[in-house]
Write an enzyme that holds these catalytic residues in place. Sequence first.
Site, short mmCIF file in Angstrom:
data_model
loop_
_atom_site.label_atom_id
_atom_site.label_comp_id
_atom_site.label_asym_id
_atom_site.label_seq_id
_atom_site.Cartn_x
_atom_site.Cartn_y
_atom_site.Cartn_z
CB CYS A 40 -0.88 -0.02 1.24
SG CYS A 40 -1.96 1.42 1.41
CB SER A 42 -0.37 3.96 3.99
OG SER A 42 -1.61 4.41 3.50
CG HIS A 61 -0.92 -0.70 6.48
ND1 HIS A 61 0.05 -0.21 5.65
CD2 HIS A 61 -2.11 -0.39 5.90
CE1 HIS A 61 -0.53 0.38 4.62
NE2 HIS A 61 -1.84 0.29 4.74
CB CYS A 168 -5.25 -1.65 3.77
SG CYS A 168 -5.18 0.12 3.47
N1 LIG Z 1 -7.92 6.78 4.31
C1 LIG Z 1 -7.56 5.50 4.39
O1 LIG Z 1 -8.11 4.74 5.17
C2 LIG Z 1 -6.47 5.01 3.48
C3 LIG Z 1 -6.18 3.65 3.42
C4 LIG Z 1 -5.22 3.22 2.51
C5 LIG Z 1 -4.53 4.11 1.72
N2 LIG Z 1 -4.82 5.44 1.83
C6 LIG Z 1 -4.16 6.43 1.00
O2 LIG Z 1 -4.77 6.38 -0.28
C7 LIG Z 1 -3.84 6.87 -1.26
C8 LIG Z 1 -3.76 5.90 -2.41
O3 LIG Z 1 -3.13 4.70 -2.00
P1 LIG Z 1 -2.71 3.59 -3.09
O4 LIG Z 1 -2.03 2.51 -2.34
O5 LIG Z 1 -3.86 3.29 -3.97
O6 LIG Z 1 -1.62 4.44 -3.93
P2 LIG Z 1 -0.96 4.16 -5.37
O7 LIG Z 1 0.32 4.91 -5.39
O8 LIG Z 1 -0.97 2.70 -5.67
O9 LIG Z 1 -2.00 4.85 -6.38
C9 LIG Z 1 -2.13 6.23 -6.51
C10 LIG Z 1 -2.52 6.55 -7.95
O10 LIG Z 1 -2.77 7.95 -8.04
C11 LIG Z 1 -2.32 8.39 -9.32
N3 LIG Z 1 -2.18 9.84 -9.24
C12 LIG Z 1 -1.21 10.54 -8.62
N4 LIG Z 1 -1.47 11.88 -8.71
C13 LIG Z 1 -2.66 11.98 -9.38
C14 LIG Z 1 -3.46 13.09 -9.78
N5 LIG Z 1 -3.15 14.33 -9.46
N6 LIG Z 1 -4.62 12.82 -10.45
C15 LIG Z 1 -4.98 11.56 -10.75
N7 LIG Z 1 -4.25 10.47 -10.39
C16 LIG Z 1 -3.11 10.70 -9.73
C17 LIG Z 1 -1.05 7.60 -9.54
O11 LIG Z 1 -0.70 7.54 -10.91
C18 LIG Z 1 -1.45 6.23 -8.99
O12 LIG Z 1 -1.99 5.41 -10.00
C19 LIG Z 1 -2.52 7.08 -0.49
O13 LIG Z 1 -2.43 8.43 -0.09
C20 LIG Z 1 -2.70 6.20 0.72
O14 LIG Z 1 -1.89 6.59 1.80
C21 LIG Z 1 -5.78 5.90 2.68
ZN LIG Z 2 -3.09 0.83 3.32
#
Ligand SMILES: NC(=O)c1ccc[n+]([C@@H]2O[C@H](COP(=O)([O-])OP(=O)(O)OC[C@H]3O[C@@H](n4cnc5c(N)ncnc54)[C@H](O)[C@@H]3O)[C@@H](O)[C@H]2O)c1
Ligand SMILES: [Zn+2]
Length: 372
Positions: A40, A42, A61, A168
């Site tokens: 992830c 995070s 996690h 997650c």
């Molecule tokens: N709130 C929660 O409970 C929770 C839980 C898990 C993850 N998260 C967060 O969610 C986010 C995503 O996690 P992930 O593992 O999917 O990340 P990831 O890096 O796998 O995916 C992120 C995607 O966003 C795209 N991207 C980046 N900037 C962009 C923009 N301006 N417009 C459109 N697309 C864009 C990237 O190309 C990528 O495909 C992270 O910030 C993570 O920490 C939050």
């Molecule tokens: Zn996560």
Amino acid sequence: MKTRAAILEEGSKAFEIRELDVDDPGVGEVHIRYVASGLCHSDLHLIDGDIVPRFPIVAGHEGSAIVESVGPGVTKVEPGDHVVCTFTPNCGTCRYCATGHSNLCDLSAYLINPAGFPDGTFRYHGQGRDYGSMCLLGTFSERATVSQHSVVKVDQWLPLEPAALVGCGVPTGWGTAVNSGGVSAGDTVVIYGIGGVGINAVQGAVYAGAKYVVVVDPVEFKRRTAIEFGASHAYATAEEAAAKVTELTWGQGADQALITVGVVDEKVVANAFDVIGKTGTLVVTGQAHPDKLTIQIPGALLTRGEKVIRGSQFGSSNPQYDIVKLLRLYDAGRLKLDELITKRYTLDQINEGYQDLRDGKIIRGLIVHDRR
Ligand SMILES: NC(=O)c1ccc[n+]([C@@H]2O[C@H](COP(=O)([O-])OP(=O)(O)OC[C@H]3O[C@@H](n4cnc5c(N)ncnc54)[C@H](O)[C@@H]3O)[C@@H](O)[C@H]2O)c1
Ligand SMILES: [Zn+2]
Ligand SMILES: [Zn+2]
């Protein structure tokens, strides 16, 4: 008990594999052997400084595991049980657990700093030091001792490798659409960022009956995958998506905008706020450094359009219920999990896996732990 684990020290620019000692389970704790762990974003925040934990920390996690032994007073699981670890523990009795918000359990206060147990102790040790565990789990380790509040027993016949992602990314993304966003039949949804979280927002929105699911991601592979998962339109930029939404809704705007980008900034929030119409909902699930002001919007338009902006932790899901529910949807062929895993890695290949995430090559990478 010894384990090998991917750890970070303060200032680390990469994960380092170290041999550590893991405590036997104390009262209310379980000793588990991790089977698989998802990569992830995070955990990448721990390196990039957008999440600041107590160091040193065993990262990871999002994982599945088998219970090896239990401490005194454990009633929830027994040795041999298959579990998915929940990154938000749920005690069952705090105000938030008792009112149906167990994703916000008071134990969440310990997830990042100290990343240790409420009594001030830690379960990983090495070189005379205590190591914390990301979200009280540390799934980038072969073994761990965790609270029984951090595990959810799952059906024994389900494969534990894809199940890891339900710790997650899957409930977070799915719930961002279905629970926090309240997507319902006929809605038009825009999703920014198609990683392991955003792709599951696509799955949730499609399942809930959205008419149009419009995604935005600069990476072509991500856009193609979103279409395979049921998105109706995919664009490289927010501007292209906004123009299409205006056309599709005859100018009314989207019903939901869901932000699941890797690092949230004020630009993506402003775009998402603009794309929703009157009474539309904007959900912020992606993270950024907590000191950064990421929401800069014209309040007058919030008022006049009665727009809603809300955060979403774990997709506003209830770990104890939703992890089991989502796995049973998978079992029934209604939720894709295997297709989320672009590539598998060994624990020693963790930095390669995260480089692939940075390079936009994977939806979700999965560490599969050695069976020993
Ligand atoms: N709130 C929660 O409970 C929770 C839980 C898990 C993850 N998260 C967060 O969610 C986010 C995503 O996690 P992930 O593992 O999917 O990340 P990831 O890096 O796998 O995916 C992120 C995607 O966003 C795209 N991207 C980046 N900037 C962009 C923009 N301006 N417009 C459109 N697309 C864009 C990237 O190309 C990528 O495909 C992270 O910030 C993570 O920490 C939050
Ligand atoms: Zn996560
Ligand atoms: Zn609680």
